[in-house]
Design a protein around this motif. Sequence first.
Motif, PDB file in Angstrom:
ATOM      1  N   THR A  10      10.731  -1.188   2.948  1.00 60.17           N
ATOM      2  CA  THR A  10      11.772  -0.749   2.017  1.00 60.17           C
ATOM      3  C   THR A  10      12.535   0.453   2.561  1.00 60.17           C
ATOM      4  OG1 THR A  10      10.459  -1.502   0.137  1.00 60.17           O
ATOM      5  CG2 THR A  10      12.216   0.071  -0.339  1.00 60.17           C
ATOM      6  N   TYR A  11      11.811   1.370   3.196  1.00 61.92           N
ATOM      7  CA  TYR A  11      12.398   2.655   3.582  1.00 61.92           C
ATOM      8  C   TYR A  11      12.605   2.746   5.091  1.00 61.92           C
ATOM      9  CZ  TYR A  11      10.981   3.547  -1.180  1.00 61.92           C
ATOM     10  OH  TYR A  11      10.810   3.448  -2.538  1.00 61.92           O
ATOM     11  N   LYS A  12      13.855   3.004   5.459  1.00 62.75           N
ATOM     12  CA  LYS A  12      14.226   3.039   6.880  1.00 62.75           C
ATOM     13  C   LYS A  12      14.447   4.453   7.397  1.00 62.75           C
ATOM     14  CE  LYS A  12      16.374  -1.531   6.701  1.00 62.75           C
ATOM     15  NZ  LYS A  12      17.635  -2.308   6.788  1.00 62.75           N
ATOM     16  N   LEU A  13      14.677   5.396   6.484  1.00 59.40           N
ATOM     17  CA  LEU A  13      15.003   6.768   6.881  1.00 59.40           C
ATOM     18  C   LEU A  13      14.263   7.741   5.987  1.00 59.40           C
ATOM     19  CD1 LEU A  13      18.480   8.218   7.779  1.00 59.40           C
ATOM     20  CD2 LEU A  13      17.120   9.350   6.031  1.00 59.40           C
ATOM     21  N   ILE A  14      13.742   8.815   6.553  1.00 58.17           N
ATOM     22  CA  ILE A  14      13.156   9.895   5.767  1.00 58.17           C
ATOM     23  C   ILE A  14      13.904  11.175   6.081  1.00 58.17           C
ATOM     24  CG2 ILE A  14      11.276  10.316   7.442  1.00 58.17           C
ATOM     25  CD1 ILE A  14       9.533  11.000   4.907  1.00 58.17           C
ATOM     26  N   ALA A  15      14.395  11.834   5.023  1.00 57.92           N
ATOM     27  CA  ALA A  15      15.161  13.079   5.138  1.00 57.92           C
ATOM     28  C   ALA A  15      14.268  14.226   4.689  1.00 57.92           C
ATOM     29  CB  ALA A  15      16.419  13.014   4.281  1.00 57.92           C
ATOM     30  N   LEU A  16      14.051  15.178   5.591  1.00 56.98           N
ATOM     31  CA  LEU A  16      13.082  16.239   5.354  1.00 56.98           C
ATOM     32  C   LEU A  16      13.747  17.601   5.208  1.00 56.98           C
ATOM     33  CD1 LEU A  16      10.464  15.189   8.063  1.00 56.98           C
ATOM     34  CD2 LEU A  16      10.408  14.661   5.609  1.00 56.98           C
ATOM     35  N   ASP A  17      13.511  18.231   4.069  1.00 58.91           N
ATOM     36  CA  ASP A  17      13.769  19.657   3.973  1.00 58.91           C
ATOM     37  C   ASP A  17      12.810  20.342   4.952  1.00 58.91           C
ATOM     38  OD1 ASP A  17      14.466  22.256   2.786  1.00 58.91           O
ATOM     39  OD2 ASP A  17      12.468  22.146   1.888  1.00 58.91           O
ATOM     40  N   GLU A  35       2.423  14.344  14.252  1.00 56.67           N
ATOM     41  CA  GLU A  35       1.908  13.027  14.640  1.00 56.67           C
ATOM     42  C   GLU A  35       2.453  11.919  13.754  1.00 56.67           C
ATOM     43  OE1 GLU A  35      -2.291  13.724  14.536  1.00 56.67           O
ATOM     44  OE2 GLU A  35      -2.198  15.100  16.260  1.00 56.67           O
ATOM     45  N   ALA A  36       2.579  12.194  12.453  1.00 55.13           N
ATOM     46  CA  ALA A  36       3.107  11.185  11.532  1.00 55.13           C
ATOM     47  C   ALA A  36       4.583  10.900  11.820  1.00 55.13           C
ATOM     48  CB  ALA A  36       2.933  11.653  10.086  1.00 55.13           C
ATOM     49  N   ILE A 232       8.055  10.973  -7.332  1.00 54.73           N
ATOM     50  CA  ILE A 232       6.634  11.296  -7.155  1.00 54.73           C
ATOM     51  C   ILE A 232       6.503  12.744  -6.687  1.00 54.73           C
ATOM     52  CG2 ILE A 232       5.949   8.915  -6.604  1.00 54.73           C
ATOM     53  CD1 ILE A 232       5.747   9.866  -3.625  1.00 54.73           C
ATOM     54  N   THR A 233       5.335  13.320  -6.916  1.00 57.72           N
ATOM     55  CA  THR A 233       4.997  14.629  -6.352  1.00 57.72           C
ATOM     56  C   THR A 233       3.816  14.433  -5.420  1.00 57.72           C
ATOM     57  OG1 THR A 233       5.792  15.838  -8.286  1.00 57.72           O
ATOM     58  CG2 THR A 233       4.208  16.978  -6.873  1.00 57.72           C
ATOM     59  N   THR A 234       3.938  14.953  -4.207  1.00 56.64           N
ATOM     60  CA  THR A 234       2.872  14.825  -3.220  1.00 56.64           C
ATOM     61  C   THR A 234       2.105  16.142  -3.114  1.00 56.64           C
ATOM     62  OG1 THR A 234       2.341  14.051  -0.987  1.00 56.64           O
ATOM     63  CG2 THR A 234       4.329  15.420  -1.216  1.00 56.64           C
ATOM     64  N   VAL A 235       1.310  16.293  -2.080  1.00 51.67           N
ATOM     65  CA  VAL A 235       0.549  17.528  -1.863  1.00 51.67           C
ATOM     66  C   VAL A 235       1.478  18.597  -1.295  1.00 51.67           C
ATOM     67  CG1 VAL A 235      -1.642  16.315  -1.592  1.00 51.67           C
ATOM     68  CG2 VAL A 235      -0.207  16.733   0.433  1.00 51.67           C
ATOM     69  N   THR A 236       0.955  19.786  -1.055  1.00 45.51           N
ATOM     70  CA  THR A 236       1.785  20.910  -0.635  1.00 45.51           C
ATOM     71  C   THR A 236       2.125  20.852   0.856  1.00 45.51           C
ATOM     72  OG1 THR A 236      -0.027  22.374   0.018  1.00 45.51           O
ATOM     73  CG2 THR A 236       0.560  22.346  -2.334  1.00 45.51           C
ATOM     74  N   ASN A 237       3.035  21.764   1.244  1.00 41.51           N
ATOM     75  CA  ASN A 237       3.404  21.882   2.661  1.00 41.51           C
ATOM     76  C   ASN A 237       2.232  22.356   3.512  1.00 41.51           C
ATOM     77  OD1 ASN A 237       3.662  24.441   1.332  1.00 41.51           O
ATOM     78  ND2 ASN A 237       4.943  25.214   2.993  1.00 41.51           N
ATOM     79  N   GLU A 238       1.265  23.035   2.913  1.00 40.36           N
ATOM     80  CA  GLU A 238       0.074  23.461   3.654  1.00 40.36           C
ATOM     81  C   GLU A 238      -0.935  22.321   3.804  1.00 40.36           C
ATOM     82  OE1 GLU A 238      -0.666  26.527   5.101  1.00 40.36           O
ATOM     83  OE2 GLU A 238       1.427  27.020   4.706  1.00 40.36           O
ATOM     84  N   ALA A 243       3.281  14.172   6.229  1.00 36.68           N
ATOM     85  CA  ALA A 243       2.448  13.143   6.865  1.00 36.68           C
ATOM     86  C   ALA A 243       1.913  12.161   5.831  1.00 36.68           C
ATOM     87  CB  ALA A 243       1.286  13.805   7.615  1.00 36.68           C
ATOM     88  N   LYS A 244       1.480  12.684   4.699  1.00 37.75           N
ATOM     89  CA  LYS A 244       0.927  11.832   3.635  1.00 37.75           C
ATOM     90  C   LYS A 244       1.951  10.801   3.166  1.00 37.75           C
ATOM     91  CE  LYS A 244      -1.191  12.198  -0.986  1.00 37.75           C
ATOM     92  NZ  LYS A 244      -2.345  11.318  -0.724  1.00 37.75           N
ATOM     93  N   VAL A 245       3.172  11.244   2.928  1.00 37.99           N
ATOM     94  CA  VAL A 245       4.225  10.333   2.441  1.00 37.99           C
ATOM     95  C   VAL A 245       4.618   9.330   3.512  1.00 37.99           C
ATOM     96  CG1 VAL A 245       6.651  10.239   1.711  1.00 37.99           C
ATOM     97  CG2 VAL A 245       5.069  11.881   0.637  1.00 37.99           C
ATOM     98  N   ILE A 246       4.741   9.761   4.758  1.00 40.49           N
ATOM     99  CA  ILE A 246       5.070   8.825   5.831  1.00 40.49           C
ATOM    100  C   ILE A 246       4.016   7.730   5.924  1.00 40.49           C
ATOM    101  CG2 ILE A 246       5.193   8.586   8.349  1.00 40.49           C
ATOM    102  CD1 ILE A 246       6.714  11.265   8.411  1.00 40.49           C
ATOM    103  N   HIS A 247       2.741   8.117   5.892  1.00 43.55           N
ATOM    104  CA  HIS A 247       1.674   7.118   6.017  1.00 43.55           C
ATOM    105  C   HIS A 247       1.649   6.161   4.820  1.00 43.55           C
ATOM    106  CE1 HIS A 247      -0.149   8.266   9.772  1.00 43.55           C
ATOM    107  NE2 HIS A 247      -0.172   9.536   9.402  1.00 43.55           N
TER     108      HIS A 247
END
Length: 253
Positions: A10-17, A35-36, A232-238, A243-247
Amino acid sequence: MKSVGSNTNTYKLIALDMDGTLLTEDKVISAENREAIAAAMEAGKTVIMSTGRGVQSAMPYVNELGLTTPIVAVNGGEVWEAPGKLLSRQLLAADTVRSLHAIAQKYDVWWWAYAVEGVFNRESESMDIDAKHWLKFGYYTENLEKLKQIRETVESWGTLEITNSHPCNIELNPSGISKASGIEAVCKLLGISMSEVIAMGDSENDITMIRAAGLGVAMGNAQEEVKRIADITTVTNEEHGVAKVIHEYMLKP
């Protein structure tokens, strides 16, 4: 509510702050995130920075990751087709910058301004407003009453995009210029739709892209308003949220 895709195709691009999202509090990219991102690129996904930073400040991280993809900088004030290749630039009028600078002096708060020619702030010795090409202006103060008064003043003009990248600051771009407008330009360039984008962030300047993306992700450390509007809300930057969302959303078989 948006329909969130579960298929990794579904997702082809990820835009990261960057700050508060990709970067740890020590301003580094964790090994897990690095690594992710490499795995996402290997799988044919596009990874881009979408940041409030100027491109000069973003480039060391872009180079560290080996990215040659588009960059959305200064909250959409600049869109780069690739490092070193400008696609579009939206400037603040010199008169607007002059008025914003006067407000900073009136309230005696820290200010900074991104221009094509460099970054200026309260400690800059000279700032020839008419000689520069201005991209973004910002204020910082822990005096929330002053911050509120400044925000109300600039809101009353009706000519600026007003956000923050921290609860104690205000960031100002030309009206209609945002991370979302920048990513939309990137999507047009790449021939994909916003529904195929994941956008991740933690602050008010990320809200437009989180709303517009197919999957809008708030960091665990995000401001509450960002969490409220995100899909959705994921885990923190620490905790390596990128990586979690990419995987989970780009690489899961």
